[in-house]
Design an enzyme around this catalytic site. Sequence first.
Site, PDB file in Angstrom:
ATOM      1  N   ASP A 120       0.790  -1.237   0.000  1.00  0.00           N
ATOM      2  CA  ASP A 120       0.000   0.000   0.000  1.00  0.00           C
ATOM      3  C   ASP A 120       0.818   1.280   0.000  1.00  0.00           C
ATOM      4  O   ASP A 120       0.259   2.379   0.160  1.00  0.00           O
ATOM      5  CB  ASP A 120      -0.980  -0.010   1.183  1.00  0.00           C
ATOM      6  N   ASP A 185      -7.261  -4.269  -4.691  1.00  0.00           N
ATOM      7  CA  ASP A 185      -6.853  -2.930  -4.248  1.00  0.00           C
ATOM      8  C   ASP A 185      -5.472  -2.542  -4.797  1.00  0.00           C
ATOM      9  O   ASP A 185      -5.164  -1.369  -4.983  1.00  0.00           O
ATOM     10  CB  ASP A 185      -6.782  -2.845  -2.709  1.00  0.00           C
TER      11      ASP A 185
HETATM   12  N1  GLY Z   1      -7.274  -1.292   0.759  1.00  0.00           N
HETATM   13  C1  GLY Z   1      -8.017  -1.739   1.848  1.00  0.00           C
HETATM   14  C2  GLY Z   1      -9.445  -1.414   1.779  1.00  0.00           C
HETATM   15  O1  GLY Z   1      -9.966  -0.982   0.762  1.00  0.00           O
HETATM   16  O2  GLY Z   1     -10.115  -1.568   2.784  1.00  0.00           O
END
Ligand code: GLY
Length: 421
Positions: A120, A185
Amino acid sequence: MKQKILAIIFPLCLVGALSLMPLFACTPVDKTLLTENFDIARIQYRYLLNEGSRTDTLFPRTLDDSGKLKLTDKYEWTSGFFPGCLWYMYDGLKDDSIKNEAIKWTEKLESLKDFTEHHDLGFMMYCSYGNAYRVTGNPNYKNILVEAAKSLSSRFDPKVGSIKSWNRFGSWDGKNRYDFPVIIDNMMNLELLFFASKVTGDPYFKNIAVKHAENVMKNQIREDYSCHHVVCYDPQTGAVLSKETSQGYANNSTWARGQSWGIYGFTMSYRETGDKRFLNTAKKMADFYIDNENLPSDFVAYWDFNANEKGYTPSVKSKAKQTPTKYRDVSAAAVTASALLELSTFKGVDGTKYREAAEKIIASLSSPAYRAKTGTNGGFLLKHSVGSIAHGVEIDVPLVYADYYFLEALNRYSAITNRTN
Ligand code: GLY
């Protein structure tokens, strides 16, 4: 005489009002609404800035069960959104005091450029430093972003052809653990890599981003252009071992925010590559969201398109089955609105369809049903998002990333309408 004048004026007014109606009917979003949203954001975020500044190392994310501000450390995936919100508010308001705060909050994240523990980094650094560099052109910010892209690249495995999202994933049925999970994601984190290739001239970052997106198309997107949340690979062979969910309702369901990440991620990947396969995927994923029979009429999706539906069963350890309420997820709607606005600008798409859908979402999120009254909601702008029902956390709360993508959508809308007017 008075009656005569009224008899003339009234029909004229009526004709005038009716002639304006189609305009309002197809554009529920106007400049006043954009300004109103930014003005409310300014008031709300002044409060959040006050609260958030009680510590030097934590970043606002949501509210806890008692309604108190919940902050996280910089290593959480959401740390870049608060500075990012400040940058977007600066774009909308051109207020230097907000810009100074945006700089201050962005620079708290500098050491993350060497962080390699999860995927992330794209969210964390591109939403903060990416916006900081876009607005200021400060070359130091560019260098930090390139370092961060190198760190993110260290998670790419050529055998799998993907960036490893998390170091480990345990199935909700409790039976399996995997060492190479990729979540939808992850498409969002590719933007940092595309950026790094552009500013360094080194194609490596872009090449691995393209490879990753190709693998997502092959293994993560279903035939109907919904998506699996998690695909687990064998790091020895690159083979797909399983397709499951972490935050969705069930392994075969469509988690709304996951679908939104996909729409946004493939739209952005098409912008950065011109690859028509990515455009096609973005369009079809967007159509899945917009045309879905389970999408409420205000276009703010339920947290999962299949929540509590026949044919979908949460795994034994997931908390999803303990949640009979079909909560909305404002964060999914905000991400989708922003993505659709960009998608609507591309040649070869039904731009009107995507723009009108985005307008509908913006109008809904600007209504009292979803937008906080000033002085409420702990300072966040939007209400009614969902973090993870499967984990039993952050249910029907404000979330900083819902605000971020909503503010981005407002700026995108403003840019598009200024261009077309
Ligand atoms: N990237 C984690 C979420 O969307 O909760």
